[in-house]
Motif scaffolding. Structure first.
Motif, PDB file in Angstrom:
ATOM      1  N   SER A  83      75.973  21.678  60.074  1.00 39.39           N
ATOM      2  CA  SER A  83      74.599  21.994  60.441  1.00 39.39           C
ATOM      3  C   SER A  83      73.746  20.744  60.235  1.00 39.39           C
ATOM      4  CB  SER A  83      74.084  23.129  59.544  1.00 39.39           C
ATOM      5  OG  SER A  83      72.706  23.303  59.699  1.00 39.39           O
ATOM      6  N   PRO A  84      72.758  20.445  61.031  1.00 38.87           N
ATOM      7  CA  PRO A  84      72.475  21.103  62.310  1.00 38.87           C
ATOM      8  C   PRO A  84      73.392  20.570  63.399  1.00 38.87           C
ATOM      9  CG  PRO A  84      70.879  19.367  61.904  1.00 38.87           C
ATOM     10  CD  PRO A  84      71.796  19.387  60.725  1.00 38.87           C
ATOM     11  N   LEU A  85      73.076  20.903  64.649  1.00 34.37           N
ATOM     12  CA  LEU A  85      73.951  20.543  65.756  1.00 34.37           C
ATOM     13  C   LEU A  85      73.847  19.046  66.076  1.00 34.37           C
ATOM     14  CD1 LEU A  85      75.891  22.230  67.362  1.00 34.37           C
ATOM     15  CD2 LEU A  85      74.166  22.471  69.145  1.00 34.37           C
ATOM     16  N   GLU A  86      72.610  18.546  66.136  1.00 32.81           N
ATOM     17  CA  GLU A  86      72.384  17.125  66.388  1.00 32.81           C
ATOM     18  C   GLU A  86      72.224  16.424  65.042  1.00 32.81           C
ATOM     19  OE1 GLU A  86      72.632  16.080  69.451  1.00 32.81           O
ATOM     20  OE2 GLU A  86      72.748  18.152  70.214  1.00 32.81           O
ATOM     21  N   GLU A  87      72.812  15.261  64.891  1.00 31.87           N
ATOM     22  CA  GLU A  87      72.759  14.503  63.636  1.00 31.87           C
ATOM     23  C   GLU A  87      73.061  15.404  62.440  1.00 31.87           C
ATOM     24  OE1 GLU A  87      72.253  11.130  63.274  1.00 31.87           O
ATOM     25  OE2 GLU A  87      72.489  11.163  65.461  1.00 31.87           O
ATOM     26  N   PRO A  88      74.210  16.038  62.423  1.00 29.57           N
ATOM     27  CA  PRO A  88      74.520  16.974  61.318  1.00 29.57           C
ATOM     28  C   PRO A  88      74.534  16.264  59.979  1.00 29.57           C
ATOM     29  CG  PRO A  88      76.268  16.945  62.970  1.00 29.57           C
ATOM     30  CD  PRO A  88      75.355  15.839  63.302  1.00 29.57           C
ATOM     31  N   GLU A  89      74.082  16.951  58.949  1.00 33.03           N
ATOM     32  CA  GLU A  89      74.069  16.322  57.629  1.00 33.03           C
ATOM     33  C   GLU A  89      74.879  17.087  56.594  1.00 33.03           C
ATOM     34  OE1 GLU A  89      69.853  16.949  56.019  1.00 33.03           O
ATOM     35  OE2 GLU A  89      69.565  16.442  58.150  1.00 33.03           O
ATOM     36  N   ILE A  90      75.429  18.215  56.980  1.00 30.10           N
ATOM     37  CA  ILE A  90      76.240  18.944  55.994  1.00 30.10           C
ATOM     38  C   ILE A  90      77.412  19.655  56.658  1.00 30.10           C
ATOM     39  CG2 ILE A  90      74.561  20.850  56.101  1.00 30.10           C
ATOM     40  CD1 ILE A  90      75.412  21.558  53.210  1.00 30.10           C
ATOM     41  N   VAL A  91      78.556  19.538  56.030  1.00 29.31           N
ATOM     42  CA  VAL A  91      79.746  20.262  56.458  1.00 29.31           C
ATOM     43  C   VAL A  91      80.164  21.172  55.317  1.00 29.31           C
ATOM     44  CG1 VAL A  91      82.229  20.014  56.846  1.00 29.31           C
ATOM     45  CG2 VAL A  91      80.639  18.617  58.151  1.00 29.31           C
ATOM     46  N   VAL A  92      80.413  22.432  55.616  1.00 30.71           N
ATOM     47  CA  VAL A  92      80.842  23.368  54.575  1.00 30.71           C
ATOM     48  C   VAL A  92      82.183  23.963  54.994  1.00 30.71           C
ATOM     49  CG1 VAL A  92      80.299  25.508  53.359  1.00 30.71           C
ATOM     50  CG2 VAL A  92      78.466  23.939  53.977  1.00 30.71           C
ATOM     51  N   VAL A  93      83.162  23.858  54.110  1.00 25.89           N
ATOM     52  CA  VAL A  93      84.471  24.442  54.402  1.00 25.89           C
ATOM     53  C   VAL A  93      84.816  25.437  53.303  1.00 25.89           C
ATOM     54  CG1 VAL A  93      86.938  23.986  54.537  1.00 25.89           C
ATOM     55  CG2 VAL A  93      85.334  22.495  55.725  1.00 25.89           C
ATOM     56  N   ILE A  94      85.129  26.654  53.725  1.00 27.00           N
ATOM     57  CA  ILE A  94      85.504  27.707  52.775  1.00 27.00           C
ATOM     58  C   ILE A  94      86.959  28.081  53.028  1.00 27.00           C
ATOM     59  CG2 ILE A  94      84.936  30.001  51.898  1.00 27.00           C
ATOM     60  CD1 ILE A  94      82.481  28.288  51.900  1.00 27.00           C
ATOM     61  N   VAL A  95      87.761  28.069  51.986  1.00 21.37           N
ATOM     62  CA  VAL A  95      89.118  28.598  52.084  1.00 21.37           C
ATOM     63  C   VAL A  95      89.242  29.658  51.003  1.00 21.37           C
ATOM     64  CG1 VAL A  95      91.567  28.122  51.883  1.00 21.37           C
ATOM     65  CG2 VAL A  95      90.062  26.433  52.940  1.00 21.37           C
ATOM     66  N   SER A  96      89.252  30.909  51.424  1.00 24.63           N
ATOM     67  CA  SER A  96      89.340  32.005  50.460  1.00 24.63           C
ATOM     68  C   SER A  96      90.706  32.644  50.601  1.00 24.63           C
ATOM     69  CB  SER A  96      88.219  33.009  50.727  1.00 24.63           C
ATOM     70  OG  SER A  96      88.337  34.082  49.836  1.00 24.63           O
ATOM     71  N   GLU A  97      91.483  32.558  49.540  1.00 29.04           N
ATOM     72  CA  GLU A  97      92.877  32.998  49.628  1.00 29.04           C
ATOM     73  C   GLU A  97      92.979  34.528  49.566  1.00 29.04           C
ATOM     74  OE1 GLU A  97      95.694  29.959  47.407  1.00 29.04           O
ATOM     75  OE2 GLU A  97      93.910  30.352  46.215  1.00 29.04           O
ATOM     76  N   HIS A  98      93.905  35.074  50.343  1.00 32.15           N
ATOM     77  CA  HIS A  98      94.233  36.502  50.308  1.00 32.15           C
ATOM     78  C   HIS A  98      92.971  37.360  50.352  1.00 32.15           C
ATOM     79  CE1 HIS A  98      98.152  34.975  49.366  1.00 32.15           C
ATOM     80  NE2 HIS A  98      97.678  34.410  48.264  1.00 32.15           N
ATOM     81  N   ASP A  99      92.190  37.145  51.387  1.00 29.33           N
ATOM     82  CA  ASP A  99      90.870  37.765  51.423  1.00 29.33           C
ATOM     83  C   ASP A  99      90.551  38.102  52.866  1.00 29.33           C
ATOM     84  OD1 ASP A  99      88.426  38.611  50.553  1.00 29.33           O
ATOM     85  OD2 ASP A  99      87.510  36.617  50.634  1.00 29.33           O
ATOM     86  N   GLU A 147      84.246  35.316  42.227  1.00 26.07           N
ATOM     87  CA  GLU A 147      85.296  36.335  42.350  1.00 26.07           C
ATOM     88  C   GLU A 147      86.212  36.119  43.542  1.00 26.07           C
ATOM     89  OE1 GLU A 147      83.861  40.296  41.818  1.00 26.07           O
ATOM     90  OE2 GLU A 147      82.465  39.643  40.255  1.00 26.07           O
ATOM     91  N   LYS A 148      86.208  34.919  44.103  1.00 28.88           N
ATOM     92  CA  LYS A 148      87.179  34.597  45.157  1.00 28.88           C
ATOM     93  C   LYS A 148      88.147  33.543  44.599  1.00 28.88           C
ATOM     94  CE  LYS A 148      84.624  36.482  48.609  1.00 28.88           C
ATOM     95  NZ  LYS A 148      85.062  37.635  49.390  1.00 28.88           N
ATOM     96  N   ASN A 149      89.280  33.441  45.245  1.00 27.31           N
ATOM     97  CA  ASN A 149      90.216  32.362  44.914  1.00 27.31           C
ATOM     98  C   ASN A 149      90.316  31.430  46.099  1.00 27.31           C
ATOM     99  OD1 ASN A 149      90.960  33.563  42.445  1.00 27.31           O
ATOM    100  ND2 ASN A 149      92.235  34.995  43.597  1.00 27.31           N
ATOM    101  N   GLY A 150      90.436  30.154  45.819  1.00 23.46           N
ATOM    102  CA  GLY A 150      90.550  29.216  46.919  1.00 23.46           C
ATOM    103  C   GLY A 150      89.769  27.951  46.646  1.00 23.46           C
ATOM    104  N   ALA A 151      89.193  27.373  47.715  1.00 18.80           N
ATOM    105  CA  ALA A 151      88.520  26.099  47.550  1.00 18.80           C
ATOM    106  C   ALA A 151      87.327  26.017  48.480  1.00 18.80           C
ATOM    107  CB  ALA A 151      89.481  24.959  47.861  1.00 18.80           C
ATOM    108  N   VAL A 152      86.307  25.279  48.029  1.00 18.34           N
ATOM    109  CA  VAL A 152      85.140  25.018  48.855  1.00 18.34           C
ATOM    110  C   VAL A 152      84.861  23.521  48.818  1.00 18.34           C
ATOM    111  CG1 VAL A 152      82.697  25.473  49.243  1.00 18.34           C
ATOM    112  CG2 VAL A 152      84.156  27.269  48.291  1.00 18.34           C
ATOM    113  N   ILE A 153      84.623  22.952  50.002  1.00 16.18           N
ATOM    114  CA  ILE A 153      84.210  21.551  50.066  1.00 16.18           C
ATOM    115  C   ILE A 153      82.918  21.498  50.862  1.00 16.18           C
ATOM    116  CG2 ILE A 153      84.712  19.328  51.138  1.00 16.18           C
ATOM    117  CD1 ILE A 153      86.451  19.480  48.888  1.00 16.18           C
TER     118      ILE A 153
END
Lengths: 381, 621
Positions: B573-589, B264-270
């Motif tokens: 996450s985590p801080l040392e040797e991170p293994e995942i990046v999550v980017v949320i762009v939720s439009e008009h929210d 129910e959001k608009n936008g993009a997730v990577i």
């Protein structure tokens, strides 16, 4: 060259022209009849190719008359070596730069307006080259292998340069024409020659199979040996051809009525399989007429050879007749399903400029030899 | 004696007479063979040609399957049946269509209209009358085949779409347009080809190679048993070769979690792995139903998709240009640290606004944050602190560091339309907007507003570079391709696009710790992404769509949706040797700022990632 030509032409004018013999008229008649039948069949098979083929036939007829009735034969003899050399070089060029069609390089472009297949014209020049070689070897009654090495080397090189296009059918045909001519020359074989010949006979097919034949060519040979194994459609071509011919019956389905042809079941119906179209529409009777016309043509060719006074004319007549006969034989045997599917045109019928012109030149040369024979018999008198 | 005319000696008329006989023999043999085929077996072949026809039947190749990183099938095929009309075999068009319309309960004129559209095409080319026949319709047609001359049913392999598919990543299929011949492959009328995403990029691999078989059919187009008819010929058959399979770096469970969290959001997730650029989840919302393209799209449907204000056809991950907002602040922080403008200890005073010339630039907190250092400014996302840094840095130095992070360059993701984004420079300002860069421009740039534009993929790449302290990996989603026998035909490897040159590891560490505080600290704007026991670092952002005053003057609930701010959250996450990046762009929210809306989404994705990892390691043990 110009001096020679003007000399010959003036000699021709001085000489009272003897009428061509009736062999010339037989060839003339067969030429006209077969060309017309060929055009009619092509019209039914494919009207797009028909239009351009009409142009080829008109040009070819002009060549036929010019060569047969105007230009002296010796003119062509004097050109034999040069022409053959030029064509051989252009075949090498085709291998290097030629235009590719259907997986093989056969065409050479001249400028941007025309392209031609040197492998067609070299059929005639090979015949002339070989005949001219023996003409120059005067007063020999018998030849050993070492004395005709140039002829053999030529035959092998021409074979190879076409074989690698790859065009196994034409390469084999050229070899067969040369052999047919050599059959009329007395050659002394030593025992070693015979051993070497048999060794070659056994090893070359094996080597060819292992290294040179393309997969589709192997398949075609296997398909002929055993039609049951038939994974890729060359058997399909044969079958459709047989259905077309067989359904023609005795009288045929009539002009433009061939269902196999007009429902596009028949493959390559304007070139290699054009005789299937003819047989479907004109039946067994039509086939017999065509066979008889061709037989008359070949017999006339052989008779001209027999009457020829000198070895050049004799071997040329033999070679040209052999060329026309072998193309006829292989093509018809192929469409009747008793020979592997190789790319082989039917003289006078198959669409194609280079092959049509070659056939016309050959027929013209036969007439020229006959005309020359009549004159020399008069000279002797 | 003339040269060569010595035939009496050497060249007796060998064979010339015999040769005639040989010719005669050969030609007689041919005539005999012709007699055998045309007269003796004539009836047999006549029957074959007149009552029976050989028909070539194409066997479409199933498209290549698509798997996730753990070998889970994401996109498969199913067998569907189409109704075809082949003019060549039709005996009476009226009769056939009337019978057909009775069976399928449709007006005969509807079929006639379709057929009319294909008039002028060769008669042997089948016309598609109806797609996706039901089992009931199929059996009706099969049993009434004798009344339906020229009607045929063709089984085809079609895509089976699951509802939770990342449509923009996978793409859709549409009728092939353009050249029908392409690298030894021929598209037949009605053939589909990939139009977006992986289906388009990997079309040549996915389409496979069509096969064919020949079958004997009677005059009504019914297949007849060919066993007895062809005793000497077996009809050739060439099997279709299925398209190559694509194995993605995508994690299907994570993708599912992403879809659920972002519903129910608009936008993009990577979601990507910062150590190698592998994409783990990819989402652009809203999406659309790819099935409607496969079945042939009506004009109305197409136009409503095109005119939808939320742009469902559009892949926002690489094609959506957004101001990054406060998510951009770490870059300003890094640049200021590197240039010695601040240290980790320096403080600025935030009174709630800063006056530049005649204009007041407000902090998002109108009352001010008081005395703030870098960490405090980051966790409270203090605008005034970064306004000052931006002005101190100047445009050239901001541009230098942005370039060093590969911003404003295409990342070669090779999927859908990708934009490079825009990093404003002094030159750009002069040429495009005119004039020189003002302090106001710098203040705006420092908080990721103004002319600055980035795609969600860029933001992910930017945060990956912070997370791995200096490496820009090319993002990729296709791990390897394999043929139907499982042989790997192409293996993608991580590809280093760029290495950050101007930033020291120590400063990366400082920024990473500041970003960790944003989530860890109870006052941090990103605290809603906090996961107990697992270190998460991140930055919130809310991006103004219209000028601040316009919204501030109204109550939140009355602000029209299209004027609402975009909510952003970028994290690793985590801080040392991170293994995942999550980017949320939720439009008009923007209800409650970036932290309020986007951070919890990132939290569920991160949680799903760590849970999935735990489950898998348990399974392995």
């Amino acid at each position: 060259m110009n001096d020679y030509l003007s000399h010959q032409l003036s000699r021709l004018n001085k000489q009272k022209r003897k009428e061509p013999s009736y062999y010339s008229f037989i060839i003339f008649f067969c030429f006209i009849a077969l060309s017309i039948l060929g055009l009619i069949t092509l019209y039914s098979a494919n009207q797009v190719y028909f239009a351009s083929q009409v142009k080829h036939v008109v040009l070819g007829s002009f060549l036929f008359f010019a060569i047969g009735f105007l230009v002296p034969l010796r003119f062509f003899q004097s050109l034999a070596f040069f022409t053959h050399f030029v064509l051989f070089i252009s075949l090498c060029l085709v291998l290097l730069f030629g235009h590719t069609a259907g997986g093989a390089q056969r065409w050479l472009h001249i400028g941007s307006f025309a392209r031609f297949q040197p492998s067609e014209f070299i059929k005639v020049s090979t015949v002339l080259f070989l005949a001219n070689f023996f003409y120059n070897e005067k007063l020999k009654s018998e030849f050993s292998i070492s004395e005709i090495w140039l002829v053999l080397l030529n035959a092998i090189f021409v074979f190879l340069v076409i074989f690698f296009q790859p065009d196994f059918g034409t390469a084999g045909l050229l070899l067969a024409i040369s052999l047919a001519q050599l059959a009329f020359v007395k050659i002394k074989f030593t025992r070693n020659n015979i051993y070497a010949f048999f060794a070659l006979l056994v090893t070359s097919p094996v080597l060819g199979w292992l290294f040179f034949l393309k997969p589709y060519q192997k398949l075609r040979i296997l398909n002929l040996l055993n039609p049951e194994r038939d994974p890729l459609g060359s058997g399909y071509n044969s079958l459709q051809s047989l259905v077309a011919i067989g359904s023609g019956g005795f009288l045929g389905k009539g002009f433009m009525q061939g269902t196999q042809t007009h429902l596009y079941f028949l493959p390559a119906r304007h070139t290699d399989f054009i005789f299937s179209v003819f047989s479907e529409e004109f039946g067994f009777l039509g086939c017999l007429v065509v066979f008889i016309l061709f037989f008359i043509l070949f017999s006339a060719g052989l008779s001209i050879a027999k009457e020829s006074g000198d070895i050049f004319k004799k071997l040329t007549a033999i070679g040209l007749t052999a060329f026309l006969f072998l193309e006829f034989l292989i093509n018809i045997a192929m469409v009747l399903g008793v020979f592997p599917v190789v790319g082989m045109a039917l003289p006078f019928f198959s669409a194609g400029g280079s092959s049509e012109l070659t056939v016309c030149v050959s027929a013209g040369l036969l007439v020229a030899i006959d005309r020359s024979n009549q004159r020399s018999s008069k000279d002797l008198l | 004696m003339k040269p060569g005319s010595n035939d009496k000696l050497a060249y007796a008329n060998r064979f010339t007479v015999k040769a005639s006989f040989i010719l005669m023999l050969f030609i007689s043999f041919l005539a005999l063979r012709a007699w055998f085929v045309q007269i003796y077996r004539g009836d047999y072949y006549t029957k074959l040609s007149e009552n029976n026809r050989i028909r070539k039947i194409d066997i479409p190749a199933p498209r290549g399957l698509i798997y996730d990183r753990h070998g889970k099938l994401i996109l498969g095929n199913k067998r569907m049946y189409d109704l075809l009309y082949i003019p060549q075999y039709v005996q009476n068009e009226q009769e056939t269509l009337t019978a057909l319309s009775k069976l399928l309960h449709r007006e005969p004129s509807a079929f006639a209209k379709t057929i009319k559209r294909h008039r002028g095409e060769p008669k042997f080319i089948p016309i598609l009358l109806k797609q996706n026949l039901s089992i009931h319709e199929r059996s009706l047609i099969e049993t009434n085949k004798d009344k339906l001359s020229g009607i045929d049913i063709r089984g085809v392999s079609k895509r089976k779409y699951r509802p939770d598919l990342p449509v923009h990543l996978i793409g859709y299929l549409g009728e092939h347009r353009g050249d029908s011949k392409e690298d030894n492959y021929t598209y037949l009328p009605g053939d589909l080809s990939g139009k977006q995403g992986l289906e388009r990029v990997w079309e040549k691999e996915l389409r496979g190679q069509r096969g064919f078989r020949y079958t004997q059919v009677d005059a009504l187009g019914r297949e007849v048993n060919s066993e007895d008819k062809f005793s000497t010929f077996s009809l050739p058959e060439v099997k279709a070769i299925p398209g190559n399979e694509i194995h993605l770096t995508l994690d299907w469970d994570l993708q599912q979690a992403t879809l659920k969290a972002f519903s129910e959001k608009n936008g993009a997730v990577i979601v990507m792995n910062p150590q190698n650029g592998q994409i783990l989840a990819h989402l652009s919302a809203p999406s659309y139903d790819p099935q409607i393209f496969q079945d042939g799209l009506s004009v109305d449907r197409w136009e409503s998709l095109l005119n939808d204000p939320f742009k469902p056809l559009f892949d926002k991950t690489t094609g959506g240009l957004f101001s990054p907002g406060s998510v951009f602040k770490p870059l300003i922080g890094l640049a200021a640290l590197e240039e010695g403008i601040i240290s980790s200890k320096n403080t600025h005073h935030c009174s709630g606004h800063i006056k530049l010339g005649s204009r007041k630039f407000h902090c998002h907190n109108r009352w001010g944050h008081g005395s703030v250092n870098l960490t405090k400014a980051m966790l409270s996302s203090c605008d005034v602190f970064f306004y000052q840094l931006g002005i101190d840095l100047g445009i050239d130095r901001v541009e230098k560091y942005a370039k060093d992070f590969y911003l404003g360059e295409k990342l070669d993701f090779n999927l859908n339309k990708e934009y490079a984004g825009l990093i404003p420079s002094a030159k750009w300002k002069r040429e495009v907007q005119g004039g020189s860069v003002t302090a106001g421009d710098l203040a705006n740039l420092a908080i990721g507003q103004g002319a600055l534009l980035m795609t969600p993929l860029h933001i992910a790449s930017f945060f990956s570079t912070i997370a791995n302290m200096g490496y820009v990996w090319r993002p990729y989603v296709v791990d390897h391709l394999s043929d139907k026998n499982g042989n790997i035909t192409l293996q993608n490897k991580p590809e280093l696009l760029h290495e950050v040159a101007f930033v020291k590891k120590a400063n990366f560490k400082l920024i990473k710790e500041a970003l960790y505080e944003v989530v860890e600290n109870i006052q941090g704007t990103g605290h809603k992404a906090h996961l107990p026991g697992i270190p998460v670092a991140g930055k919130t952002g809310s991006v103004q769509v219209v000028s601040l005053e316009k919204n501030r003057s109204r109550a939140k609930s009355t602000v029209s949706m299209k004027w609402q701010e975009h909510s952003m959250f970028a994290s690793f996450s985590p801080l040392e040797e991170p293994e995942i990046v999550v980017v949320i762009v939720s439009e008009h929210d923007s209800e409650g700022g970036g932290g309020a809306q986007s951070a919890p989404i990132a939290r569920s994705i991160l949680e799903a990632y760590w849970n999935g990892k735990k489950t898998r390691s348990n399974e392995n043990e």
